[in-house]
Design an enzyme around this catalytic site. Structure first.
Site, PDB file in Angstrom:
ATOM      1  N   SER A 103     -10.305   0.689   6.571  1.00 31.39           N
ATOM      2  CA  SER A 103      -9.638   0.855   5.281  1.00 31.39           C
ATOM      3  C   SER A 103      -9.113  -0.421   4.646  1.00 31.39           C
ATOM      4  CB  SER A 103      -8.483   1.849   5.413  1.00 31.39           C
ATOM      5  OG  SER A 103      -8.961   3.147   5.594  1.00 31.39           O
ATOM      6  N   SER A 163      -9.059   3.235   2.455  1.00 30.04           N
ATOM      7  CA  SER A 163      -7.987   3.764   1.635  1.00 30.04           C
ATOM      8  C   SER A 163      -7.118   2.693   0.981  1.00 30.04           C
ATOM      9  CB  SER A 163      -7.095   4.684   2.486  1.00 30.04           C
ATOM     10  OG  SER A 163      -6.524   3.985   3.583  1.00 30.04           O
ATOM     11  N   LYS A 170       0.836  -1.198   0.000  1.00 26.37           N
ATOM     12  CA  LYS A 170       0.000   0.000   0.000  1.00 26.37           C
ATOM     13  C   LYS A 170       0.873   1.250   0.000  1.00 26.37           C
ATOM     14  CE  LYS A 170      -3.767   2.161   2.677  1.00 26.37           C
ATOM     15  NZ  LYS A 170      -4.705   1.984   3.802  1.00 26.37           N
TER      16      LYS A 170
END
Length: 477
Positions: free
Chosen positions: A180, A156, A80
């Protein structure tokens, strides 16, 4: 078989590497080819690192040839983009940091690379992780679910979920500050794990959100998620919240829970007046029935606490403070003008906050979390929705302007933040594709530090109603 390598589970790929049936280079090239073919429509990656990936794959092949072994040796992996990885551009989802390449790995990224993974790139994330949708100016495109390219893959960790669901990587690293990891997994028909606080040492530079943010895996199966979690769950010795699990999560998911579990169930969003989406209710009811059929004790309860106006305001305060602090510490002078409108809005809000404002918000959220812990004291697991509806169309959250984004996000994602505040482990599991063809999932939340038990019941559910035969249309291309 080389054209279908992505159909194998990560665990099966690992065994094929070990047996010499496939090389890490072959596997990595296969996934790099799929990224090149499909990512233009998905927006899953901020940065692709083919040269770095092939170098790491070559080293993995050499180690395998020497008879060495480590948990992820030779497996392609994506990180990520909120988490620095040496040699790979890391933007934190922000155009203000579009040229930043960190000199070192974070703690967890270092563990993943030491375990032998080949880094194929950084997955798209919301700017500084601030939203439950992923639409970054770094790439200039939204991240969408491969089940419907007009709808967000959430955030996210939206890029991580889109990449795994489309077969662009076998599994992916993610991070969860208020849902997220879990909400992206739900939009992409995947397993997303938020571990108990302290099992994985936090390395995200987001100020007060650090206490609720924890890294974890996104994968197609519980077993694959456990494989990745075993590597990540080696907390830094200086982490005051750090703790180590007894035994392997990969072993735990092979066995059913040691006894029937007591399961609390609710479908209420906690927001009041928000209609319940029928497919969301169907997902929870379907899973509750499966748990009963497996011998667990399931009881419907009222949601322990309402996400009322004080809680909503406290959550907004926490995010505004954290994003403002991240921008202050990370964005170079003169680059703030390229921040997205919502980030600039949060910075304005955060700058206006006092220490007493933040302290008051933390007190409100502590009471909110305590209500859940108290109400669930006699239960082993809570079963709830992950979201209040299906993946939403691109632009949905921004339609009312920046001041309305926080409430619009919470209206969709309210079922998840409480588990971050309590520090409990939580997992998002696929349920079904609705009549609209979109994925729906459920959330299981376990007792603090009972991550192995939670994953064991998740794997038991997976075996009773497997979901791995459902894939987006690009899967077979």
């Amino acid at each position: 078989m080389s054209g279908r390598l992505h159909e194998l589970s990560a665990a099966a790929q690992r065994e094929s590497l070990r047996a010499g049936d496939v090389s890490s280079r072959e596997l990595t090239e296969h996934y790099l080819g799929r990224i090149e073919k499909f990512d233009g429509g998905l927006g899953a990656f901020t940065t692709v690192t083919p040269d770095l990936a092939l170098e790491e794959a070559a080293r993995a092949d050499q180690r395998i040839a020497r008879g060495e072994w480590s948990p992820l040796l030779g497996l392609p992996l994506a990180i990520k983009d909120l988490y620095p990885a040496a040699g790979a551009r890391t933007t934190f989802g922000s155009a203000a940091l579009a040229t930043f390449t960190p000199p070192a790995d974070t703690w967890t990224v270092g563990l993943l690379r030491q375990a032998g993974a080949a880094l194929v790139g950084k997955t798209s994330t919301a700017e500084f992780g601030a939203t439950c949708y992923t639409d970054t100016d770094v790439t200039g495109r939204p991240t969408v679910t491969p089940y419907d390219l007009t709808r967000y893959a959430s955030g996210s960790s939206g890029g991580a979920a889109a990449a795994v669901a489309a077969g662009l990587v076998p599994l992916a690293h993610a991070g969860d500050g208020a849902g997220s990891t879990r909400t992206p997994a739900a939009t992409c028909h995947l397993v997303g794990v938020k571990p108990s606080r302290g099992l994985v040492s936090s390395s995200v530079p987001l100020s007060s959100l650090t206490a609720t943010t924890i890294e974890g895996p996104i994968a197609r199966s519980v077993a694959d998620a456990a494989l990745l979690l075993d590597v990540m769950a080696q907390p830094w010795s200086g982490d005051p919240d750090g703790w180590r699990a007894d035994g392997s999560f990969a072993d735990a998911v092979e066995r059913p829970p040691a006894r029937p579990l007591r399961v609390a169930v609710w479908t209420d969003s906690g927001l009041g007046g928000l209609p319940q989406h029928p497919e969301v209710v169907r997902a929870v009811e379907r899973t509750a029935t499966l748990l009963q059929d497996l011998g667990h004790q399931v009881r419907e309860v009222q949601i322990p606490a309402r996400c009322d106006e004080p809680v909503r305001l406290a959550l907004r305060t926490l995010f505004a403070s954290s994003v403002h602090a991240a921008v202050q510490s990370l964005v170079p002078p003169g680059r703030s003008e390229v921040l997205q409108p919502y980030t600039r809005y949060l910075c304005t809000e955060g700058k206006a906050l006092s220490g007493s404002d933040l302290f008051a918000a933390q007190r409100v959220l502590a009471r909110y979390a305590s209500a859940f812990l108290t109400a669930l004291e006699s239960f082993d697991v809570a079963l709830t929705p992950v979201t209040n509806g299906p993946p939403v169309p691109v632009g949905h959250f921004q339609a009312g302007g920046v001041a309305a984004i926080a409430d619009a996000m919470l209206a969709w994602s309210a079922p998840t933040p409480w588990a971050n505040l309590t520090g409990q482990p939580a997992v998002s599991l696929p349920s079904h594709l609705g009549r609209d063809g979109l994925p729906y999932g459920v959330q299981l939340v376990g007792r603090r530090r009972a991550d192995a038990s939670l994953l064991a019941v998740a794997a038991q559910l997976e075996r009773s109603a497997p979901w791995n035969d459902v894939h987006p249309s690009c899967w077979d291309d």
